[in-house]
Design a protein around this motif. Structure first.
Motif, short mmCIF file in Angstrom:
data_model
loop_
_atom_site.label_atom_id
_atom_site.label_comp_id
_atom_site.label_asym_id
_atom_site.label_seq_id
_atom_site.Cartn_x
_atom_site.Cartn_y
_atom_site.Cartn_z
N TRP A 1 -14.80 1.88 -2.37
CA TRP A 1 -13.42 2.29 -2.48
C TRP A 1 -13.36 2.38 -4.08
O TRP A 1 -13.42 1.42 -4.93
N THR B 1 -3.84 6.27 -6.07
CA THR B 1 -4.34 6.44 -4.65
C THR B 1 -5.92 6.16 -4.61
O THR B 1 -6.22 5.45 -5.52
N TYR C 1 -6.63 8.59 -0.46
CA TYR C 1 -5.95 7.77 0.77
C TYR C 1 -4.82 7.15 -0.12
O TYR C 1 -5.07 6.63 -1.27
N PRO D 1 -8.84 3.57 6.08
CA PRO D 1 -9.20 5.00 6.73
C PRO D 1 -8.19 5.88 7.20
O PRO D 1 -8.69 7.13 7.62
N ASP D 2 -7.16 5.04 7.66
CA ASP D 2 -6.10 5.91 8.47
C ASP D 2 -4.76 6.33 7.68
O ASP D 2 -3.79 6.45 8.18
N THR D 3 -5.16 6.36 6.24
CA THR D 3 -3.92 6.77 5.32
C THR D 3 -4.47 8.00 4.55
O THR D 3 -3.86 8.04 3.18
N LEU D 4 -5.08 8.92 5.10
CA LEU D 4 -5.51 9.85 4.44
C LEU D 4 -4.41 10.98 3.94
O LEU D 4 -3.48 11.04 4.83
N GLU D 5 -4.48 11.54 2.67
CA GLU D 5 -3.52 12.55 2.34
C GLU D 5 -3.81 13.81 2.71
O GLU D 5 -4.69 14.61 2.00
N GLU E 1 -3.96 11.31 9.56
CA GLU E 1 -4.16 10.53 8.72
C GLU E 1 -5.61 10.09 8.68
O GLU E 1 -5.92 9.00 7.85
N TRP E 2 -6.45 10.73 9.48
CA TRP E 2 -7.93 10.38 9.42
C TRP E 2 -8.62 11.62 8.82
O TRP E 2 -8.38 12.60 9.38
N ASP E 3 -9.64 11.37 8.03
CA ASP E 3 -10.58 12.50 8.01
C ASP E 3 -11.37 12.89 9.17
O ASP E 3 -12.09 11.94 9.80
#
Length: 270
Positions: A101, A108, A127, A132-136, A200-202
């Motif tokens: 990360w 971001t 993100y 991992p659940d905050t994807l732009e 919000e996930w890839d």
């Protein structure tokens, strides 16, 4: 004379002791240094690659360097290079630092970031948080276009591939060619629907909690009052409801509590 002779013998013994002490110390230091050098020069057995980044067409071609010096294309990646005013610099560079990360200059976070030219890195689409659940997801939908502040954005799957397979010192060539994407072409980018519960996930993330892989996600129904119900956001999120009810607060709230909650539609409070 006997006293003088004894004194001289004593001094000689003392000097020999000092020499032996330092000799032993130097030998120990040399042995330690040799061990450290051995530990720091372990051979990296991963293949040698060259990463070609076409910043004009926003695609990457990875080539393996064979023993005879030839380059064999092995992987193509769709990416987002720097947008106008923040262009990804052209040139030949080498990978150096690796981060699972990495906080970006705009606050971001990028996953599986690999530095190759000072502040320029390969990394995932940003993100909002180190999670991992905050994807732009809006930025994810720009893959294949110039969109970054200079770094090279790619999907999590592709970022992890470079992170895992391309060892430090891997050559990176950034160039511009508006005619040819590369020997393997330019892959089609994945597009995330704005109404998706998983946005919000890839979609390429191998995380066991990724709902794109399991087809499930944790649903948090809205349980507030009509005064707390964000009817405008509810309408904007679902075009079919906006077409049917516009911004009619009562109608939208009634839809949610009778149908929307069972359809697992998302409603948020103010």
């Amino acid at each position: 004379m006997k006293k003088l002779s004894s004194l001289i013998k004593g001094m000689v013994c003392f000097c020999l002791s000092i020499l032996l002490f330092w000799g032993t110390g130097n030998y120990a230091n040399a042995e330690t240094l040799s061990t450290a050098q051995t530990e720091n020069t372990e051979v990296d057995t991963r293949p040698d690659y060259v990463i070609y980044v076409n910043r004009a067409l926003n695609c990457i071609t990875v080539k393996q360097l064979d023993e005879d010096g030839t380059l064999t294309p092995v992987k193509s990646i769709v990416c987002s290079c720097g947008r106008e005013g923040s262009e990804t610099p052209e040139g030949t560079f080498q990978t150096s630092d690796y981060y699972e990360w990495r906080k970006m200059v705009d606050g971001t976070y990028g996953r599986y970031a690999v530095r190759f030219n000072r502040k320029i890195l390969f990394h995932s689409v940003p993100y909002i948080e180190e999670s991992p659940d905050t994807l732009e997801w809006e930025e994810y939908n720009k893959l294949g276009q110039n969109a970054s502040l200079g770094c090279v954005r790619i999907s999590v799957k592709d970022a992890k591939w470079i992170f895992d397979n391309c060892k430090p010192g891997t050559t990176v060539v950034v160039y511009s060619n508006t005619e040819e994407a590369g020997e393997l072409g330019k892959p089609e980018a994945i597009h995330i629907n704005e109404n998706s519960l998983y946005k919000e996930w890839d979609p390429t993330d191998s995380d066991i909690n990724n709902p794109w892989l399991t087809g499930q996600t944790v649903y948090h129904p809205f349980t507030g009052t009509i005064d707390e119900f964000n009817y405008e956001a509810y309408a904007d999120r679902y075009p079919d409801l906006k077409n049917a009810f516009g911004y009619d607060k009562d109608a939208l709230f009634q839809h949610y509590i009778t149908l929307g909650i069972n359809e697992r539609r998302i409603a948020v409070s103010y």
